[in-house]
Design an enzyme around this catalytic site. Structure first.
Site, short mmCIF file in Angstrom:
data_model
loop_
_atom_site.label_atom_id
_atom_site.label_comp_id
_atom_site.label_asym_id
_atom_site.label_seq_id
_atom_site.Cartn_x
_atom_site.Cartn_y
_atom_site.Cartn_z
N ARG A 56 0.83 -1.19 0.00
CA ARG A 56 0.00 0.00 0.00
C ARG A 56 0.88 1.26 0.00
O ARG A 56 0.52 2.30 -0.55
CB ARG A 56 -0.91 0.03 1.23
CG ARG A 56 -1.98 1.14 1.14
CD ARG A 56 -2.61 1.42 2.49
NE ARG A 56 -1.72 2.20 3.34
CZ ARG A 56 -1.71 2.16 4.66
NH1 ARG A 56 -2.52 1.33 5.30
NH2 ARG A 56 -0.89 2.91 5.35
N TYR A 114 -12.50 18.75 -16.49
CA TYR A 114 -13.13 17.42 -16.49
C TYR A 114 -14.17 17.33 -15.37
O TYR A 114 -13.95 17.80 -14.25
CB TYR A 114 -12.05 16.36 -16.32
CG TYR A 114 -12.56 14.98 -15.99
CD1 TYR A 114 -13.46 14.33 -16.83
CD2 TYR A 114 -12.16 14.32 -14.84
CE1 TYR A 114 -13.94 13.07 -16.53
CE2 TYR A 114 -12.62 13.05 -14.53
CZ TYR A 114 -13.51 12.44 -15.37
OH TYR A 114 -13.99 11.19 -15.08
N ASP A 186 -3.35 18.55 -15.40
CA ASP A 186 -3.82 17.24 -15.85
C ASP A 186 -3.50 17.14 -17.33
O ASP A 186 -4.07 17.85 -18.16
CB ASP A 186 -5.32 17.12 -15.60
CG ASP A 186 -5.89 15.77 -16.01
OD1 ASP A 186 -5.21 15.03 -16.76
OD2 ASP A 186 -7.03 15.47 -15.62
N LYS A 211 -5.93 5.94 -19.79
CA LYS A 211 -6.17 6.38 -21.15
C LYS A 211 -4.99 6.04 -22.07
O LYS A 211 -4.71 4.88 -22.31
CB LYS A 211 -6.48 7.87 -21.16
CG LYS A 211 -7.91 8.25 -20.80
CD LYS A 211 -8.36 7.83 -19.44
CE LYS A 211 -9.73 8.39 -19.08
NZ LYS A 211 -10.05 8.16 -17.65
#
Length: 397
Positions: A56, A114, A186, A211
């Site tokens: 983690r 977005y 971004d 993406k």
């Protein structure tokens, strides 16, 4: 002494550590590592020793992926560039914003951001005392006017989703730094195969690696890259929040890096062909694509982007409003109506009801997003086949 069968089953022979370097990235599919001594364990947790304790927090496969992205983004940057991996693009965005803000802090953000980022700022972070001003970031005076003494982050998108507005990265970076804020961008729609924002003064770059970086619509992940000091803050919050990337997903994303420039060159070229053809169609009111000479940001794109690459998303607005946009999606035969973008298959989505559903009518209008806008993510098919499919869909209306 011979140990019992259960002990022997659990404690098998130690696997060999090969001397040769593997050509494929090893997948460290383990949640935890063991230590020779308790002192070693303590030293690793307090940061005085390098290594791995718990996936983690850090995992070698995930780190290899993040450093691969950092190497692509930071190739022409003076100073060390490092990366941090995440379970999704939204995990990267949320963790970065949480690390760089706090109660009483303020964010300046594009109006056409977005939808997921808009919802995060407008709804979730606002509950914890973070305020946001959404502004037209193409208006530099408006950006300056939006800053307050408590502004800690200027947010941007290299290519805006879905209007394909190109951010004036150097000018925005200068405004942010003059005000003492961190400039975060971004760059999902561009990828480092189109533009590398760190070269233009950006402090932190985030991607939804789902993406273009992954590139095959088969894995979810995110990444943030920047200076070691800033990424240390982001890593701390990633560990606390738990949005860590799994080693198997990291392997797939790392594999995608090898073909990223090849795929992006092909997809960008096809997108330009599609955009140019649809711009001439009488059933289309507007086409948003910065590779077209008529796009308002074409000159800026030529300046900031790699030659001939303007992204692989084309947003078209058919005549007839929302109903026409939905009908266009429904009548496509080759292009899929599907979530996400950047994969080998071309996809479409009706913007107002999908990616930007968090925005009301006023917010959509302010962002310059038409009611009928359809976002086309151009894949690896032949562009003439894509043009023929959109053309027949328009003819069927």
């Amino acid at each position: 002494m011979t140990r019992g069968e259960h002990t022997r089953a659990v404690h098998g022979p130690t696997p060999p550590v090969p001397e040769q370097r593997p050509m494929g990235l090893p997948v460290y599919r383990t949640a935890a590592w063991s230590f020779e001594t308790a002192d070693e364990y303590r030293d690793l947790l307090d940061g005085s020793r390098a290594g791995y304790a718990y996936s983690r927090t850090d995992n070698p496969t995930a780190d290899a992926f993040a450093q691969g992205v950092a190497a692509l983004e930071g190739v022409h940057v003076d100073g060390e560039v490092v990366g941090q991996p995440f379970a999704s693009g939204m995990a990267a965005i949320a963790t970065t914003l949480m690390a760089l803000t706090g109660a009483g802090r303020h964010v300046v953000c594009p109006r056409e951001v977005y939808g997921g980022t808009y919802g995060l700022l407008d709804d979730l972070l606002s509950r914890f005392g973070v305020t946001t001003t959404f502004v037209d970031t193409t208006d530099l005076d408006a950006v300056r006017a939006a800053f307050r003494p408590e502004t800690s982050v200027l947010w941007g998108e290299t290519l805006a989703n879905p209007t394909m507005t190109v951010a004036d990265l150097p000018s925005l970076a200068a405004i942010a730094h003059e005000a003492g804020a961190v400039f975060v961008v971004d760059s999902t729609f561009a990828s480092p195969a189109v533009c590398r924002p760190l070269e233009h003064g950006v402090d932190v770059v985030v991607h939804s690696a789902t993406k273009y970086i992954g590139g095959h619509s088969d894995v979810t992940g995110g990444v943030a890259v920047g200076s070691r000091d800033l990424l240390a803050r982001i890593r701390h919050d990633r560990n606390e929040l738990g949005g860590s990337l799994s080693p198997d997903d990291a392997f797939l994303l790392h594999r995608g890096l090898a073909t990223l420039p090849l795929r992006m060159a092909r997809q960008c070229a096809s997108a330009l062909t599609v955009a140019a053809a649809l711009a001439e169609h009488p059933g289309i009111e507007s086409v948003d694509y910065p590779g077209l000479p008529g796009h308002r940001d074409h000159g800026l794109a030529v300046k900031l982007f790699d030659e001939g690459r303007f992204g692989a998303v084309v947003t078209v607005t058919p005549a007839g409003g929302a109903a026409a946009g939905m009908a266009l999606c429904d009548r496509l035969q080759l292009v899929s109506v599907a979530t996400s973008l950047g994969g080998t298959h071309s996809k479409v989505s009706h913007v107002a009801t999908t990616t930007h559903r968090q925005l009301d009518e006023d917010a959509l209008a302010a962002a310059g997003i038409g009611a009928g806008a359809v976002r086309i993510s151009v894949g690896l098919e032949d562009p003439q086949d894509l043009i023929a499919d959109v053309t027949q869909a328009l003819a069927s209306s």
